[in-house]
Scaffold this active site. Sequence first.
Site, mmCIF file in Angstrom:
data_model
loop_
_atom_site.group_PDB
_atom_site.id
_atom_site.type_symbol
_atom_site.label_atom_id
_atom_site.label_comp_id
_atom_site.label_asym_id
_atom_site.label_seq_id
_atom_site.Cartn_x
_atom_site.Cartn_y
_atom_site.Cartn_z
ATOM 1 N N ILE A 260 -51.311 93.103 -9.217
ATOM 2 C CA ILE A 260 -49.911 92.973 -9.618
ATOM 3 C C ILE A 260 -49.605 94.012 -10.696
ATOM 4 C CG2 ILE A 260 -48.166 91.405 -10.569
ATOM 5 C CD1 ILE A 260 -49.269 90.546 -7.793
ATOM 6 N N THR B 115 -48.632 94.727 -13.640
ATOM 7 C CA THR B 115 -48.467 94.320 -15.039
ATOM 8 C C THR B 115 -49.204 95.369 -15.858
ATOM 9 O OG1 THR B 115 -50.500 93.022 -15.010
ATOM 10 C CG2 THR B 115 -48.449 91.866 -14.411
ATOM 11 N N TYR C 126 -66.805 85.511 -12.137
ATOM 12 C CA TYR C 126 -65.376 85.575 -11.820
ATOM 13 C C TYR C 126 -65.116 84.984 -10.438
ATOM 14 C CZ TYR C 126 -60.672 87.385 -11.247
ATOM 15 O OH TYR C 126 -59.314 87.492 -11.045
ATOM 16 N N LYS D 268 -62.971 81.517 -9.445
ATOM 17 C CA LYS D 268 -61.818 81.538 -8.543
ATOM 18 C C LYS D 268 -62.050 80.647 -7.329
ATOM 19 C CE LYS D 268 -59.446 84.138 -11.136
ATOM 20 N NZ LYS D 268 -58.291 83.591 -11.847
#
Length: 143
Positions: free
Chosen positions: A78, A80, A45, A49
């Site tokens: 965030i 969500t 990951y 990125k």
Amino acid sequence: MAGHMGSGLPAELERHLARAPRDQLLEHLALKIDSADPHGPPRAYGLSKRGNILRVQASAKAWGRVGGRVNSVSPGVISTSAGRQEINGPAGKFIAMSPVGRVGTPQDVVNAVAFLASPKSSFITGNDILVDGGVVSSSKWDN
């Protein structure tokens, strides 16, 4: 945020991530990550990125030659449906570290993207904008 959290990657690997043709991007010995390795997925990951940030930087000159700009946005935690699940797990620590003291909203990301797409950002290219409430800076400079 992972692409900004101190890559520790060798310069040669960063050059490869930035410049390798798309069909050769994963053909680097350091990118052969063993899926059985318990550190494999987080490493993958972070590498992906970091690679995104590097490719944006490396593409800026070519895009500029044809009148374009290239930037990216790196959201923090965030609010969500997926983000809220993470807040109750490993991402909760990031909210506690945030200088603004709150979780991000989808509108926070929209605002950054709208700015980058507007004429107001016409002198910005080859950059990644962190929309993380200051988490990365706090992780680097926490007192």
